[in-house]
Design a protein around this motif. Structure first.
Motif, PDB file in Angstrom:
ATOM      1  N   PHE A   1       0.814  -1.221   0.000  1.00  0.00           N
ATOM      2  CA  PHE A   1       0.000   0.000   0.000  1.00  0.00           C
ATOM      3  C   PHE A   1       0.847   1.271   0.000  1.00  0.00           C
ATOM      4  O   PHE A   1       0.294   2.351   0.195  1.00  0.00           O
TER       5      PHE A   1
ATOM      6  N   ILE B   1      -0.249   4.438  -2.152  1.00  0.00           N
ATOM      7  CA  ILE B   1      -1.583   4.989  -1.847  1.00  0.00           C
ATOM      8  C   ILE B   1      -1.640   5.478  -0.391  1.00  0.00           C
ATOM      9  O   ILE B   1      -2.346   6.448  -0.086  1.00  0.00           O
ATOM     10  N   ASP B   2      -0.872   4.865   0.491  1.00  0.00           N
ATOM     11  CA  ASP B   2      -0.787   5.386   1.859  1.00  0.00           C
ATOM     12  C   ASP B   2      -0.201   6.795   1.843  1.00  0.00           C
ATOM     13  O   ASP B   2      -0.699   7.696   2.529  1.00  0.00           O
TER      14      ASP B   2
ATOM     15  N   THR C   1      -2.668   9.127   0.667  1.00  0.00           N
ATOM     16  CA  THR C   1      -3.732   9.323   1.669  1.00  0.00           C
ATOM     17  C   THR C   1      -3.263  10.258   2.784  1.00  0.00           C
ATOM     18  O   THR C   1      -4.037  11.106   3.257  1.00  0.00           O
TER      19      THR C   1
ATOM     20  N   TYR D   1     -12.215   6.494  -3.200  1.00  0.00           N
ATOM     21  CA  TYR D   1     -11.122   5.649  -3.695  1.00  0.00           C
ATOM     22  C   TYR D   1     -11.646   4.841  -4.877  1.00  0.00           C
ATOM     23  O   TYR D   1     -12.715   4.226  -4.787  1.00  0.00           O
TER      24      TYR D   1
ATOM     25  N   THR E   1     -10.527  -1.949   3.126  1.00  0.00           N
ATOM     26  CA  THR E   1      -9.430  -0.964   3.145  1.00  0.00           C
ATOM     27  C   THR E   1      -9.947   0.473   3.270  1.00  0.00           C
ATOM     28  O   THR E   1      -9.394   1.275   4.026  1.00  0.00           O
ATOM     29  N   THR E   2     -10.999   0.811   2.532  1.00  0.00           N
ATOM     30  CA  THR E   2     -11.480   2.202   2.560  1.00  0.00           C
ATOM     31  C   THR E   2     -12.001   2.546   3.957  1.00  0.00           C
ATOM     32  O   THR E   2     -11.593   3.546   4.555  1.00  0.00           O
TER      33      THR E   2
ATOM     34  N   ARG F   1      -8.410   1.024   6.891  1.00  0.00           N
ATOM     35  CA  ARG F   1      -7.085   1.651   6.763  1.00  0.00           C
ATOM     36  C   ARG F   1      -7.148   3.138   6.375  1.00  0.00           C
ATOM     37  O   ARG F   1      -6.535   3.988   7.014  1.00  0.00           O
ATOM     38  N   PHE F   2      -7.915   3.447   5.306  1.00  0.00           N
ATOM     39  CA  PHE F   2      -7.873   4.823   4.804  1.00  0.00           C
ATOM     40  C   PHE F   2      -8.663   5.777   5.690  1.00  0.00           C
ATOM     41  O   PHE F   2      -8.253   6.931   5.885  1.00  0.00           O
TER      42      PHE F   2
ATOM     43  N   ILE G   1      -6.213   6.623   8.439  1.00  0.00           N
ATOM     44  CA  ILE G   1      -5.123   7.548   8.074  1.00  0.00           C
ATOM     45  C   ILE G   1      -5.682   8.967   7.880  1.00  0.00           C
ATOM     46  O   ILE G   1      -5.108   9.947   8.363  1.00  0.00           O
ATOM     47  N   LEU G   2      -6.814   9.052   7.165  1.00  0.00           N
ATOM     48  CA  LEU G   2      -7.386  10.382   6.890  1.00  0.00           C
ATOM     49  C   LEU G   2      -7.763  11.088   8.193  1.00  0.00           C
ATOM     50  O   LEU G   2      -7.501  12.289   8.367  1.00  0.00           O
TER      51      LEU G   2
ATOM     52  N   TYR H   1     -16.188   4.257  -1.793  1.00  0.00           N
ATOM     53  CA  TYR H   1     -15.380   3.474  -2.722  1.00  0.00           C
ATOM     54  C   TYR H   1     -16.182   3.241  -3.996  1.00  0.00           C
ATOM     55  O   TYR H   1     -17.404   2.990  -3.948  1.00  0.00           O
TER      56      TYR H   1
END
Ligand SMILES: NC(=O)c1ccc[n+]([C@@H]2O[C@H](COP(=O)([O-])OP(=O)(O)OC[C@H]3O[C@@H](n4cnc5c(N)ncnc54)[C@H](O)[C@@H]3O)[C@@H](O)[C@H]2O)c1
Length: 469
Positions: free
Chosen positions: A107, A110-111, A114, A129, A137-138, A141-142, A145-146, A162
């Motif tokens: 990732f 894209i990480d 993000t 995404y 993942t959306t 993980r995302f 992070i966001l 997504y």
């Protein structure tokens, strides 16, 4: 506090990743009247987009449409994702996710994108995404992070959704018109926002399919691509069965597919590309944290299909060995290193598996591909690039990528090229069997039933051209 930007139809759209897919998407949105800011980490990409020149080749309509939207002021580009996101109401992310040599999902790109988005994110923004992702993942993980980078909560302060990008390189604008757009948000508001966004940037006739969640939308792309890999693996097993029985699988598949519920794909020397051999691993990654039990004994079929498809290179080499005897020290030519015909892309190409299998059998491997320079071929790890002086060393040819240039192989053989080539293995069922056989050369294809009848064919064939040295 930063100002909140509503994701209204007038808000600018930031497209993150201006590659083969991202650039046409940016153009598509701009053509529908949106103000678009394209973002990429590659300054050369930004420079050419700002000049209205496409760095993506072979995409119909793109060059002309890009020039139009840049000239009209609807599309601009920048290396600064965070700054672009600060101005945007909608952010579309299409930065690649890949697998490493151990088939683990990587990732990192894209990480990084993000993190940059999170740093510029403002309340009210919709983040979508489009990159193919493992399920979860959306929303997992995302969203994490966001939220961590921005201090805002996904769903509460900004919308997150997504939507898999299902188009194919080479016909993107056509596919955007005709493929239903699958969407799913992390909550109702995000789902409504993502649906409204695509309604505003796709043609009125394009269907929008709303899924229950971002996870559901992620699953759609993984199952459609994994289906194709599993289907090809089944076709390859059928082919090996047909070979063992002395039957012709391709004729059988054509006949079987006249039944409306049968959609068997085509066997061959392997499956390459960014998608089909890769996304089954994404599907598996999404299952890794689930307990394996009687109700869910893990995803066995996709894993097996990958193994079957990757074993086809070795199978092809064995078929040549059946014809020629030991390959030790013999020169074998692979035609086409691209992962399929007429494209200049080598991601997960079966040419690499064929080279490894041939080397393991002691052969000297030559490659040819008119779409790559000798330098590029060396950089891809091929030691011997075919030059005219070496053509007479070649005792077998494998057609790996059915480039247009290879359709004339039979007439080139007739005019004396590859004078000592005894066997042509047509890995893509693309060459004229009869014309090749009429020249006294042995033609074999995956699933043509020849091994089952090898002795009979060998007896007949040896009358005109011995196949063993
Ligand atoms: N190529 C296809 O045929 C295809 C088809 C359908 C869907 N997709 C999806 O689209 C994704 C992208 O594919 P592509 O073919 O456009 O890739 P690509 O390699 O052509 O382009 C990716 C772009 O992203 C940029 N990039 C990398 N890291 C970045 C970052 N941190 N911030 C901003 N930009 C960054 C790169 O510089 C590059 O220009 C794939 O991973 C896949 O999920 C691809």
């Amino acid at each position: 506090m930063p100002q909140s930007i509503p994701s209204s139809s007038l808000a600018p759209v930031a497209v993150i990743g201006l590659g083969k897919i991202g650039l046409p998407l940016a153009v598509q949105y701009a053509l529908h009247g949106r103000q678009v800011i394209g973002c990429d980490i590659n300054p050369r990409v930004i420079e050419s987009v700002k000049a209205g020149i496409s760095h993506v080749q072979g995409e119909p309509e793109l060059s002309q449409k890009l020039a139009e939207v840049v000239a009209s002021g609807h599309l601009d580009a920048t290396c600064s994702t965070s700054e672009a996101v600060k101005q945007a109401g909608v952010v579309v992310v299409i930065v690649p996710v890949v697998v490493n040599e151990d088939h683990e999902v990587d990732f990192s790109s894209i990480d990084a994108a993000t993190v940059a988005i999170g740093n510029g994110l403002r309340p009210g923004t919709l983040v979508i995404y489009e990159t193919t992702l493992p399920v979860g993942t959306t929303a997992g993980r995302f969203a994490h992070i966001l939220s961590q980078q921005s201090g805002y909560q996904a769903g509460q302060d900004f919308q997150l959704a997504y939507s898999p990008e299902r188009v194919s390189s080479g016909c993107i604008f056509r596919d955007l018109r005709i493929y239903p757009k699958v969407v799913g948000g992390i909550d109702e508001q995000s789902t409504a926002a993502v649906k409204a966004f695509y309604r505003s940037v796709l043609d009125d006739s394009t269907e929008i399919l709303v899924m229950d969640s971002a996870d559901d939308a992620e699953l759609v792309k993984l199952i459609e691509t994994t289906y194709r890999d599993v289907n090809i693996a089944l076709a390859n097993e059928y082919a090996r069965f047909a070979d063992a029985r002395g039957l012709n699988i391709n004729a059988a598949i054509v006949a079987a597919n006249t039944q409306p519920y049968s959609h068997i794909h085509t066997p061959g020397v392997g499956v390459g590309g960014h998608c089909i051999p890769v996304y089954p691993y994404f599907l598996l990654a999404g299952a890794a944290d689930l307990p394996s039990n009687a109700a869910f004994p893990q995803l066995t079929l996709p894993r097996l299909a990958r193994r079957i498809n990757d074993s086809m290179a070795e199978y092809a080499v064995q078929r040549i060995e059946n014809e020629l005897g030991s390959l030790a020290g013999r020169s074998i030519l692979i035609l086409g290193v691209a992962y399929r015909g007429n494209i200049q892309e080598v991601a997960f190409t079966s040419a690499q598996l064929l080279q490894s299998a041939l080397v393991a059998h002691g052969a000297e491997v030559y490659v040819d591909d008119p779409l790559f320079s000798a330098e590029e071929l060396h950089a891809q790890g091929y030691a011997h690039i075919l030059i005219p002086e070496d053509e007479n060393k070649v005792c077998a040819i494998i057609l790996q990528a059915a480039h247009q240039e290879y359709t004339t192989l039979a007439s080139e053989l007739a005019h004396g090229r590859f004078a000592h080539c005894q066997v042509i293995l047509d890995g893509r069922n693309a060459l004229p069997r009869e014309a090749i056989e009429a020249l006294g050369r042995r033609y074999i294809a995956i699933g043509d039933g020849q091994p089952g009848t090898t002795e009979r064919l060998r007896r007949e064939y040896e009358i005109t051209s011995p196949l063993t040295s």
